[in-house]
Motif scaffolding. Structure first.
Motif, PDB file in Angstrom:
ATOM      1  N   ASN A   1     -34.290 -70.690  68.786  1.00  0.00           N
ATOM      2  CA  ASN A   1     -34.436 -70.535  70.233  1.00  0.00           C
ATOM      3  C   ASN A   1     -34.285 -71.877  70.936  1.00  0.00           C
ATOM      4  O   ASN A   1     -33.692 -71.957  72.019  1.00  0.00           O
ATOM      5  N   ARG A   2     -34.828 -72.915  70.323  1.00  0.00           N
ATOM      6  CA  ARG A   2     -34.714 -74.263  70.892  1.00  0.00           C
ATOM      7  C   ARG A   2     -33.250 -74.692  70.958  1.00  0.00           C
ATOM      8  O   ARG A   2     -32.793 -75.248  71.962  1.00  0.00           O
ATOM      9  N   ALA A   3     -32.499 -74.417  69.894  1.00  0.00           N
ATOM     10  CA  ALA A   3     -31.074 -74.763  69.888  1.00  0.00           C
ATOM     11  C   ALA A   3     -30.322 -73.976  70.953  1.00  0.00           C
ATOM     12  O   ALA A   3     -29.497 -74.536  71.690  1.00  0.00           O
ATOM     13  N   GLY A   4     -30.601 -72.670  71.036  1.00  0.00           N
ATOM     14  CA  GLY A   4     -29.932 -71.851  72.040  1.00  0.00           C
ATOM     15  C   GLY A   4     -30.238 -72.300  73.447  1.00  0.00           C
ATOM     16  O   GLY A   4     -29.352 -72.336  74.316  1.00  0.00           O
ATOM     17  N   TRP A   5     -31.504 -72.649  73.694  1.00  0.00           N
ATOM     18  CA  TRP A   5     -31.905 -73.168  75.011  1.00  0.00           C
ATOM     19  C   TRP A   5     -31.110 -74.428  75.368  1.00  0.00           C
ATOM     20  O   TRP A   5     -30.550 -74.546  76.470  1.00  0.00           O
ATOM     21  N   ALA A   6     -31.045 -75.373  74.439  1.00  0.00           N
ATOM     22  CA  ALA A   6     -30.347 -76.622  74.712  1.00  0.00           C
ATOM     23  C   ALA A   6     -28.852 -76.388  74.939  1.00  0.00           C
ATOM     24  O   ALA A   6     -28.243 -76.964  75.857  1.00  0.00           O
TER      25      ALA A   6
END
Length: 330
Positions: free
Chosen positions: A246-251
């Motif tokens: 999720n963190r990667a997708g957000w960034a």
């Protein structure tokens, strides 16, 4: 027409002969020597070229290589190849071996963008960004159906859009770049800090209250703490691994929204190891992108997985020779 296509990476090098359509006729792959000095690396690459080409004449040589580099001269200093980090004149060496034919080089992520535009998911699209999310995060920019170079050949370098000014340090010297957050090793390190134990899916956050030094030591000692393992554990339901994806997708969603507003593109293709995570990456990416790409023109952008897989680097290298001024205009 025969083109020698070369894809130089820190883990492996690939060499192929292609025809004028970019179809691969024959290819060879070999590991990049670990710890080799400049000449050891060159000899390994040249041996691979000789095995592939034999006595076959070539009409041009295209190269994709990790950066930084001086472009278009082709003195490369890849961060992930210590033996060449002080600068190696790969284009000059190739011109010595292949006199009288064009020898052209570009950043490997830019070559991948050219490949996806030419023969991959970007066919028929005039305005797009091609991205790679793997050990690093890179990209290339196509506008008006042509590869955009920029003043130093680095246009499209989306990995250094800042997504979190207070975020982790980046190899470029800044903080909070997309690459510092979303590249595979950074994600794995972040997950370890949160208590992720690779290969042992957890039902929820562990919160071990590790110090920064303890978490870094654990990451270094655990060879399984990779982006690939992280994606595997996320697919198995590990909540820390899911949070990392999720963190990667957000960034990525933030960076793509910013790039879309600046460049007015229709399409973004994403390749590299992390892109194979499917909905685990693309769903949070889409959610963030749609939250931030609110202008009417930017809302039309589509984000899709790259289509060419492991051959993309070689096809992009060939495009530098046979793609005309679409992909080469230094």
């Amino acid at each position: 027409m025969a083109v020698l296509a070369i894809d130089i990476g820190g883990t492996k090098c690939a060499v192929a002969l292609t025809d004028a359509s970019g179809d691969i006729l024959t290819s060879e792959v070999a590991p990049t020597p670990s710890g080799g000095d400049a000449e050891t690396l060159w000899r390994a690459l040249w041996s691979l070229i000789e095995t592939t080409v034999g006595a076959e004449p070539v009409d041009g040589v295209g190269v994709g290589c990790g950066g930084p580099m001086t472009w278009p001269d082709g003195v490369v200093a890849p961060l992930n190849m210590p033996g060449w980090r002080d600068g190696f004149p790969v284009v000059a060496r190739l011109r010595e071996r292949f006199p009288g034919v064009p020898v052209r080089i570009h950043n490997d992520a830019i070559a991948l963008a050219a490949a996806e535009h030419w023969k991959g998911a970007g066919q028929g699209v005039d305005d797009m960004i091609g991205m790679v999310v793997s050990t690093g995060v890179g990209g290339g920019l196509i506008l008006g159906g042509r590869l955009i170079n920029g003043g130093t050949g680095n246009a499209g370098h989306i990995g250094h859009i800042v997504v979190d000014p207070a975020g982790p340090p980046c190899g470029c010297g800044g903080n909070g770049c997309l690459e510092a957050v979303a590249r595979g090793p950074a994600l794995a390190a972040w997950a370890v800090e949160q208590g992720w134990v690779p290969g042992t899916p957890a039902a929820g956050p562990v919160n071990p209250e590790l110090s920064e030094r303890e978490a870094a030591a654990l990451y270094r000692e655990n060879a399984r703490a990779t982006g690939r393992q992280l994606a595997t554990d996320a697919a198995a339901g590990d909540q820390i691994a899911v949070a990392a994806m999720n963190r990667a997708g957000w960034a990525l969603g933030l960076a793509i929204a910013s790039a879309t507003h600046l460049c007015d593109v229709d399409l973004v293709t994403i390749g590299g190891g992390l892109s194979q995570s499917g909905p685990l990456l693309f769903e949070p990416l889409e959610e963030t992108l749609r939250t931030h790409a609110r202008m009417g023109f930017s809302s039309r952008v589509r984000v899709v997985p790259a289509a060419l897989g492991q051959e993309a680097g070689l096809i992009g290298a060939a495009a530098l020779i046979v793609g005309g001024d679409r992909y080469w205009s230094p």
